[in-house]
Design a protein around this motif. Structure first.
Motif, mmCIF file in Angstrom:
data_model
loop_
_atom_site.group_PDB
_atom_site.id
_atom_site.type_symbol
_atom_site.label_atom_id
_atom_site.label_comp_id
_atom_site.label_asym_id
_atom_site.label_seq_id
_atom_site.Cartn_x
_atom_site.Cartn_y
_atom_site.Cartn_z
ATOM 1 N N ALA A 142 5.846 3.824 12.774
ATOM 2 C CA ALA A 142 5.773 2.949 11.602
ATOM 3 C C ALA A 142 5.877 3.785 10.338
ATOM 4 O O ALA A 142 5.603 4.986 10.344
ATOM 5 C CB ALA A 142 4.462 2.160 11.609
ATOM 6 N N ALA A 143 6.270 3.142 9.260
ATOM 7 C CA ALA A 143 6.380 3.837 7.982
ATOM 8 C C ALA A 143 5.016 4.331 7.528
ATOM 9 O O ALA A 143 4.011 3.632 7.673
ATOM 10 C CB ALA A 143 6.966 2.900 6.930
ATOM 11 N N GLN A 144 4.992 5.540 6.966
ATOM 12 C CA GLN A 144 3.752 6.036 6.388
ATOM 13 C C GLN A 144 3.445 5.276 5.100
ATOM 14 O O GLN A 144 4.341 4.906 4.349
ATOM 15 C CB GLN A 144 3.867 7.527 6.064
ATOM 16 C CG GLN A 144 3.770 8.444 7.260
ATOM 17 C CD GLN A 144 3.591 9.894 6.827
ATOM 18 O OE1 GLN A 144 3.353 10.202 5.665
ATOM 19 N NE2 GLN A 144 3.706 10.793 7.784
ATOM 20 N N VAL A 145 2.168 5.036 4.896
ATOM 21 C CA VAL A 145 1.741 4.483 3.615
ATOM 22 C C VAL A 145 1.539 5.668 2.680
ATOM 23 O O VAL A 145 0.499 6.320 2.683
ATOM 24 C CB VAL A 145 0.457 3.654 3.763
ATOM 25 C CG1 VAL A 145 -0.001 3.146 2.395
ATOM 26 C CG2 VAL A 145 0.693 2.478 4.707
ATOM 27 N N ASN A 146 2.570 5.947 1.884
ATOM 28 C CA ASN A 146 2.525 7.092 0.978
ATOM 29 C C ASN A 146 2.808 6.617 -0.446
ATOM 30 O O ASN A 146 2.794 5.417 -0.737
ATOM 31 C CB ASN A 146 3.508 8.168 1.428
ATOM 32 C CG ASN A 146 4.944 7.655 1.498
ATOM 33 O OD1 ASN A 146 5.277 6.619 0.919
ATOM 34 N ND2 ASN A 146 5.801 8.370 2.207
ATOM 35 N N ALA A 147 3.047 7.570 -1.326
ATOM 36 C CA ALA A 147 3.237 7.229 -2.741
ATOM 37 C C ALA A 147 4.422 6.295 -2.945
ATOM 38 O O ALA A 147 4.359 5.369 -3.765
ATOM 39 C CB ALA A 147 3.426 8.510 -3.556
ATOM 40 N N ASP A 148 5.526 6.522 -2.219
ATOM 41 C CA ASP A 148 6.697 5.641 -2.358
ATOM 42 C C ASP A 148 6.381 4.223 -1.908
ATOM 43 O O ASP A 148 6.795 3.249 -2.545
ATOM 44 C CB ASP A 148 7.872 6.192 -1.539
ATOM 45 C CG ASP A 148 8.566 7.357 -2.227
ATOM 46 O OD1 ASP A 148 8.383 7.494 -3.454
ATOM 47 O OD2 ASP A 148 9.273 8.118 -1.550
ATOM 48 N N ALA A 149 5.672 4.097 -0.789
ATOM 49 C CA ALA A 149 5.307 2.766 -0.297
ATOM 50 C C ALA A 149 4.391 2.052 -1.283
ATOM 51 O O ALA A 149 4.563 0.858 -1.569
ATOM 52 C CB ALA A 149 4.642 2.872 1.073
ATOM 53 N N ILE A 150 3.406 2.785 -1.803
ATOM 54 C CA ILE A 150 2.481 2.196 -2.775
ATOM 55 C C ILE A 150 3.226 1.733 -4.014
ATOM 56 O O ILE A 150 3.023 0.621 -4.519
ATOM 57 C CB ILE A 150 1.395 3.213 -3.161
ATOM 58 C CG1 ILE A 150 0.526 3.588 -1.952
ATOM 59 C CG2 ILE A 150 0.533 2.659 -4.301
ATOM 60 C CD1 ILE A 150 -0.319 2.480 -1.406
ATOM 61 N N LYS A 151 4.130 2.581 -4.527
ATOM 62 C CA LYS A 151 4.874 2.233 -5.733
ATOM 63 C C LYS A 151 5.766 1.022 -5.503
ATOM 64 O O LYS A 151 5.811 0.105 -6.333
ATOM 65 C CB LYS A 151 5.715 3.430 -6.187
ATOM 66 C CG LYS A 151 6.505 3.175 -7.468
ATOM 67 C CD LYS A 151 7.277 4.404 -7.900
ATOM 68 C CE LYS A 151 8.055 4.142 -9.185
ATOM 69 N NZ LYS A 151 8.828 5.339 -9.626
ATOM 70 N N THR A 152 6.492 1.008 -4.381
ATOM 71 C CA THR A 152 7.385 -0.117 -4.093
ATOM 72 C C THR A 152 6.607 -1.409 -3.915
ATOM 73 O O THR A 152 7.108 -2.491 -4.221
ATOM 74 C CB THR A 152 8.216 0.174 -2.830
ATOM 75 O OG1 THR A 152 8.848 1.444 -2.954
ATOM 76 C CG2 THR A 152 9.298 -0.891 -2.634
ATOM 77 N N SER A 153 5.385 -1.312 -3.422
ATOM 78 C CA SER A 153 4.564 -2.510 -3.226
ATOM 79 C C SER A 153 3.937 -3.001 -4.520
ATOM 80 O O SER A 153 3.256 -4.027 -4.520
ATOM 81 C CB SER A 153 3.451 -2.229 -2.207
ATOM 82 O OG SER A 153 2.391 -1.482 -2.784
ATOM 83 N N ALA A 154 4.149 -2.266 -5.625
ATOM 84 C CA ALA A 154 3.513 -2.590 -6.909
ATOM 85 C C ALA A 154 1.996 -2.613 -6.778
ATOM 86 O O ALA A 154 1.311 -3.405 -7.429
ATOM 87 C CB ALA A 154 4.044 -3.912 -7.460
ATOM 88 N N GLY A 155 1.477 -1.752 -5.911
ATOM 89 C CA GLY A 155 0.032 -1.678 -5.708
ATOM 90 C C GLY A 155 -0.518 -2.665 -4.700
ATOM 91 O O GLY A 155 -1.720 -2.662 -4.426
ATOM 92 N N ALA A 156 0.347 -3.495 -4.126
ATOM 93 C CA ALA A 156 -0.137 -4.520 -3.189
ATOM 94 C C ALA A 156 -0.813 -3.916 -1.970
ATOM 95 O O ALA A 156 -1.716 -4.522 -1.386
ATOM 96 C CB ALA A 156 1.027 -5.418 -2.750
ATOM 97 N N LEU A 157 -0.392 -2.714 -1.567
ATOM 98 C CA LEU A 157 -0.985 -2.090 -0.388
ATOM 99 C C LEU A 157 -2.445 -1.710 -0.611
ATOM 100 O O LEU A 157 -3.164 -1.425 0.350
ATOM 101 C CB LEU A 157 -0.173 -0.855 0.020
ATOM 102 C CG LEU A 157 1.130 -1.177 0.755
ATOM 103 C CD1 LEU A 157 2.040 0.038 0.816
ATOM 104 C CD2 LEU A 157 0.832 -1.692 2.168
#
Length: 255
Positions: A142-157
């Motif tokens: 699965a994708a890591q929850v990292n800075a890119d994921a957090i940014k793309t989620s607009a903080g939703a994660l």
């Protein structure tokens, strides 16, 4: 759903813990670990202790060449680097009862090996917008929850529970036993996404970017549903597809 949300560490960058003893102590202290990288061929008593802590746990371990570890840090890593998670992973078994206790109808999103961090972030953003109660991901692949994921989620994660489980098949069976129907979004059916009744307790399954939903999960799904495609392109990006089917669920639940 605030009752079962644990506080999230409000940070954007994944942190490293390196050195066998330091990683062992981090795990014993209950720190949230995204993944652990271990040098290929590593041995010794401390490494055996580390492996014993990981046995049956929910922390992915990757065996890699020493060159990869050296690229991650120039410090004395002793063959072990832990990437700390910016979120606190939760258990779906704890969340489902709370949803029912609050008088709500569960809407869960299961991501079967979605590996692109930006897709993960975009899906989480949409999921938070439509009121998904939790996102379920596999321990490995699965994708890591990292800075890119957090940014793309607009903080939703930081605001939607993410549950990481070693066996998605077993987890989906638990969801069924808890009264949820499983709706697999796949092109391997003639039924469109409009057919299932999403006003019922529902878990929507989305597949990986390249191979879709595994056959194991397709076999246990209560409904297979596809998004109608009119043009020459045969498939949507998984984050877009997730948005399409989630908003069909929202439409039905708002009637």
């Amino acid at each position: 759903m605030d009752k079962f949300r644990k506080p999230q560490r409000n940070k954007e960058n994944n942190e490293f813990v390196f050195g066998i003893r330091a990683v062992i102590e981090a795990i014993k202290a209950g720190k949230d670990v995204e993944t652990i990288y271990v040098q290929r061929g590593l041995s010794g008593d401390l490494f055996i202790e580390l492996k014993s802590l990981l046995f049956g746990g929910l922390i992915p371990l990757s065996v890699v060449p020493i060159e990869k570890l050296n690229r991650m840090t120039q410090k004395n890593h002793q063959g072990v680097i832990a990437v700390m998670s910016p979120i606190t992973y939760q258990n779906i078994e704890d969340i489902i009862p709370t949803i029912y206790e609050q008088g709500e109808t569960p809407l869960i999103l299961v991501l079967d090996s979605v590996t692109d961090v930006r897709n993960m972030g975009a899906i989480a953003r949409t999921a938070a917008c439509v009121g998904v109660h939790a996102i379920v991901v596999p321990l490995k692949g699965a994708a890591q929850v990292n800075a890119d994921a957090i940014k793309t989620s607009a903080g939703a994660l930081f605001n939607i529970p993410v549950c990481r489980h070693a066996n998605l098949h077993k987890t989906c069976l638990f969801l069924q036993e808890s009264g949820l129907q499983l709706v697999a979004c796949t092109e391997k059916t003639d039924d469109l996404i409009y057919k299932p009744d999403y006003s019922l307790p529902t878990a929507i399954i989305m597949g990986s970017e390249d191979e879709g939903i595994s056959n194991e999960l397709l076999r246990v799904a209560d409904h297979l549903a596809k998004i109608p495609m009119m043009g020459t392109i045969e498939s949507l990006n998984v984050s877009v597809a997730a948005g399409v089917i989630l908003y069909e669920a929202v439409r039905q639940r708002s009637l």
